[in-house]
Design a protein around this motif. Sequence first.
Motif, PDB file in Angstrom:
ATOM      1  N   HIS A 135      27.478   1.811  26.066  1.00 21.01           N
ATOM      2  CA  HIS A 135      27.841   2.331  24.874  1.00 21.01           C
ATOM      3  C   HIS A 135      27.187   1.403  23.751  1.00 21.01           C
ATOM      4  O   HIS A 135      26.978   0.214  23.973  1.00 21.01           O
ATOM      5  CB  HIS A 135      29.383   2.111  24.881  1.00 21.01           C
ATOM      6  CG  HIS A 135      29.885   3.677  25.730  1.00 21.01           C
ATOM      7  ND1 HIS A 135      30.286   4.587  25.114  1.00 21.01           N
ATOM      8  CD2 HIS A 135      30.074   3.760  26.843  1.00 21.01           C
ATOM      9  CE1 HIS A 135      30.835   5.560  25.814  1.00 21.01           C
ATOM     10  NE2 HIS A 135      30.666   5.010  27.031  1.00 21.01           N
ATOM     11  N   ASP A 143      31.337  -2.363  27.272  1.00 20.13           N
ATOM     12  CA  ASP A 143      31.312  -0.928  28.025  1.00 20.13           C
ATOM     13  C   ASP A 143      29.802  -0.394  28.611  1.00 20.13           C
ATOM     14  O   ASP A 143      29.059   0.188  27.736  1.00 20.13           O
ATOM     15  CB  ASP A 143      31.882  -0.099  26.981  1.00 20.13           C
ATOM     16  CG  ASP A 143      32.445   1.126  27.639  1.00 20.13           C
ATOM     17  OD1 ASP A 143      31.960   1.654  28.852  1.00 20.13           O
ATOM     18  OD2 ASP A 143      33.189   1.950  26.681  1.00 20.13           O
ATOM     19  N   GLY A 264      37.894   2.246  26.762  1.00 20.41           N
ATOM     20  CA  GLY A 264      37.713   2.366  28.101  1.00 20.41           C
ATOM     21  C   GLY A 264      37.442   3.625  28.518  1.00 20.41           C
ATOM     22  O   GLY A 264      36.581   4.297  27.944  1.00 20.41           O
TER      23      GLY A 264
HETATM   24 MN    MN Z   1      33.070   3.067  30.189  1.00 18.29          MN
END
Ligand code: MN
Length: 310
Positions: A135, A143, A264
Amino acid sequence: MNHDNAGRFIDIAPKVKSALAAGEAVVALESTIITHGMPHPQNVATAREVEAVVHENGAVPATIAIIEGRIKIGLSDTELDWLGTAKDVMKLSRADLPYAVASRRHGATTVAATMICAHLAGIRVFATGGIGGVHQGVEATMDISADLDELARTPVAVICAGAKAILDLPRTLEYLETRGVPVIGYGTDRFPAFWSRTSELPVPLRLDTPEAIADLIRTKEALGLGGGVLVANPVPSADEIPASEMSAFIEAAIAEAKARGVSGKAVTPFLLSRLFERTGGRSLATNIALVKNNAALAARLAASLARSQA
Ligand code: MN
Ligand code: PSU
């Protein structure tokens, strides 16, 4: 069954079971795209259309999900309808798949979890929309989708339309290279960016036919290298939204996610639904077209692999 003890948790639909037993082509399909990736009723309609495309191109579709803790390889009409509006469906990756099974929960499988279940059932090819990746802002969040490590360890070929430009595409490709995942552009020299046919990034490898991809997979297996391969198949031109148009929408959606503290597992579904609204539904039409396009290629690849086995 690719793991001796797994069988007691798995229900393989009759059509899928007989195709696998006969060495015929089977294509796995994921279910997170149904529960967390698209709104109702387009999610169920698309899932059915995608299954039909797999059929038309010579393979048996197997949509994968967890229902009351059972790993379903192939869903019935009733199960698919139910999944389209079901509440309390977990978004499952490698980390939470055993929890859902042991606790008899419902779960939609991401790319990572679908690969695991497909491999357990003996399915070698899987079609999706886009994979998860690294990300933007990874320096702060760490992430990185578990999809990437799954591609490194589980021997399933994943056909996608590249990765969404909501991700950090250069770092996603770097990570795949580090983990030893072959990333193949299908008929393209550029890494496709999901809604858009191209990005600025060169794709590491290029192949132009399903047979050539099947040959690579067989060679990788014969060399004992383990792990999967990622095939990046650009969305058809008629359905694409050029990167220049998408980038402003993406920036705004990411800023909104940040402002609201979305983190998340919720990040990807949040961004997809905001982009759907911001593009007036256009992002969804493109998403549907590219999944079907991937399903067709996956079926042809699975058919080619099945032929060479016979
Ligand atoms: Mn993720
Ligand atoms: N791409 C889509 N729609 C989706 C997803 C990806 O166009 O619904 C899903 C896939 O199941 C993918 C998952 O595996 O999002 C990645 O989630 P995360 O970034 O939390 O790993």
